[in-house]
Scaffold this active site. Structure first.
Site, PDB file in Angstrom:
ATOM      1  N   GLY A 173       6.893   5.893  -2.329  1.00  0.00           N
ATOM      2  CA  GLY A 173       5.911   6.607  -3.132  1.00  0.00           C
ATOM      3  C   GLY A 173       4.721   5.741  -3.482  1.00  0.00           C
ATOM      4  O   GLY A 173       4.261   4.937  -2.660  1.00  0.00           O
ATOM      5  N   VAL A 177       4.520   4.579  -9.908  1.00  0.00           N
ATOM      6  CA  VAL A 177       5.926   4.933 -10.096  1.00  0.00           C
ATOM      7  C   VAL A 177       6.823   3.778  -9.662  1.00  0.00           C
ATOM      8  O   VAL A 177       7.885   3.549 -10.251  1.00  0.00           O
ATOM      9  CB  VAL A 177       6.269   6.217  -9.319  1.00  0.00           C
ATOM     10  N   GLU A 195       8.794   1.207  -0.683  1.00  0.00           N
ATOM     11  CA  GLU A 195       7.886   1.520   0.418  1.00  0.00           C
ATOM     12  C   GLU A 195       6.684   2.245  -0.165  1.00  0.00           C
ATOM     13  O   GLU A 195       6.777   3.414  -0.545  1.00  0.00           O
ATOM     14  CB  GLU A 195       8.599   2.386   1.466  1.00  0.00           C
ATOM     15  N   CYS A 229       1.388   7.203   4.470  1.00  0.00           N
ATOM     16  CA  CYS A 229       1.290   5.886   3.816  1.00  0.00           C
ATOM     17  C   CYS A 229       0.702   4.822   4.730  1.00  0.00           C
ATOM     18  O   CYS A 229       0.135   3.840   4.245  1.00  0.00           O
ATOM     19  CB  CYS A 229       2.654   5.447   3.295  1.00  0.00           C
TER      20      CYS A 229
END
Length: 419
Positions: A173, A177, A195, A229
């Site tokens: 994410g 967070v 990750e 990502c």
């Protein structure tokens, strides 16, 4: 839920292995859920599912080899001993997935954890709510419920989940967070794999085939509407390639998404209203700057969660497009005099999950690699690191820990030394 023993690793992995995609009973439901959440096209849906299938097949092919004890070379101090290294399960692994590839980025890490003999608690992203509903219904029917559980919820439920003690937490994410996950894990001294993403840069050298570079860049950037990502976040291009690169990008974008990306089934949507508003704010602030030169894009429809592919050049390092990871279909191009200037800019924007280099000059490639830091490096291509049996992961604010293939298996094991 206790740790599964190494003796049942193969049985668990076999249970997890799906059939080829065409034979998966839920394939139509998978496609429908991913379309509802992100309006994913068939090719992107294949990426989300087939990478997991490939991970499972690879684990099954190599699991016997990975599980074998490794006997340590004897020394003068251990000549009469038989020392070895065993790969034991950690115990219970918590996998917290994300919404942009809600199947791959939940089940991919789970494959490694299951293959290593662990029990797994899965937490899919509530943002991709249609896929979440599918997984909650599907997972208990195809996996051993004594070994794998799935839970749902938003921030309150995730907060409660993180208060529990696990033997490993795998989170995919964003950086904000991730800090919460890391702080919660620290209370139990629980190891984590994070990750994340960051601003993944692209350096384009002066003597490269512009059309080839443009085709690859458009694919890498705008697949899944830029919500990847490891998608390129910005481009640093040598000034001599700019006159060829700009028209090549226009041509490549038209080839992939036609003159009207909004109408083509190949171009998706932003996941929700909040992320759409965030991206629209970046677009409006960037285009308000007089030096912004729009190659294409700039239009959007907030109600439909549609943002056209935006490419802007003459971007400055301090511009809105360069503030943080944009995680959407927005691409800024910065012109530089030489590779050393490019390296300086790249290093000023943190350590991305992946660094992309387009060059035919081995010395230039070596210079960029040795003088920058990133999770991985990909030369003259995109995303290939997602399908190879090589360790994959970030560095610094783009993450910690590695997975994929053997690296994923090892990350979910307790390495026990027997003397």
């Amino acid at each position: 839920m206790g740790g599964a023993s190494a003796a049942i690793r193969v049985e668990i992995a076999d249970t997890a292995a799906p059939t080829p995609l065409d034979e998966i009973p839920k394939k139509d439901l998978i496609a429908a859920a991913l379309y509802e959440d992100l309006r994913k096209d068939p090719a992107t849906i294949m990426h989300d599912v087939l990478i997991v299938i490939n991970d499972i097949a690879h684990c099954l092919d190599h699991l016997d080899e990975w599980m074998k004890p490794v006997y340590v070379k004897k020394t003068m101090f251990s000549i009469l001993d038989s020392n070895r290294i065993l790969m034991d399960p950690l115990g219970v692994v918590c996998v917290i997935g994300t919404w942009n590839y809600p199947i791959q980025l939940l089940l991919g890490p789970a494959v490694a954890a299951i293959a290593a003999g662990n029990c797994v608690l899965l937490k899919p992203s509530e943002v991709a709510r249609h896929t979440e509903a599918l997984l909650v219904n599907w997972i208990p029917k195809i996996l051993d419920n004594d070994a794998v559980k799935i839970v749902t919820g938003a921030i309150p439920e995730a907060t409660c989940l993180l208060q529990q003690k696990f033997d490993h937490i795998f989170y995919t994410g964003n950086e904000h967070v991730a800090r919460v996950v890391l702080a919660a894990a620290a209370k139990h001294l629980t190891p984590v794999t994070l990750e994340l993403g960051g601003k993944c840069p692209v350096y384009i050298d002066q003597n490269v085939p512009a059309e080839y570079v443009a085709n690859r860049l458009i694919f890498g950037k705008f697949s899944n509407t830029g919500q990847t990502c490891i998608a390129p976040d910005y481009v640093v291009a040598h000034k001599k390639i700019i006159p060829k690169l700009i028209p090549a990008l226009k041509k490549a974008l038209k080839k992939m998404y036609t003159d009207d990306p909004k109408s083509t089934s190949q171009y998706g949507r932003i996941v929700n209203a909040g992320h759409t508003a965030r991206l629209i704010d970046i677009v409006e602030r960037q285009l308000a700057l007089p030096h912004s030169k729009v190659v294409t894009g700039g239009d959007y429809n907030k109600d439909e969660r549609y943002i056209a592919p935006l490419i802007v050049y003459d971007v400055k390092v301090s511009d809105p497009l360069m503030e943080s990871e944009n995680f959407g279909p927005l691409l800024g191009i910065i012109e530089v005099e030489n590779v050393d200037e490019a390296i300086k800019i790249i290093n000023s924007k943190g350590q991305g999950l992946c660094l992309y280099i387009h060059s035919n000059n081995s010395l230039v490639i070596k210079n960029v690699i040795l003088n920058t830091r990133s999770g991985t490096v990909c030369v003259n291509d995109y995303f290939i690191n997602m399908v190879l049996d090589v360790p994959f992961g970030g560095i610094g604010t783009s993450g910690m820990g590695k997975y994929h293939g053997k690296a994923g298996f090892v990350s979910e094991c307790r390495i026990a030394c027997i003397f």
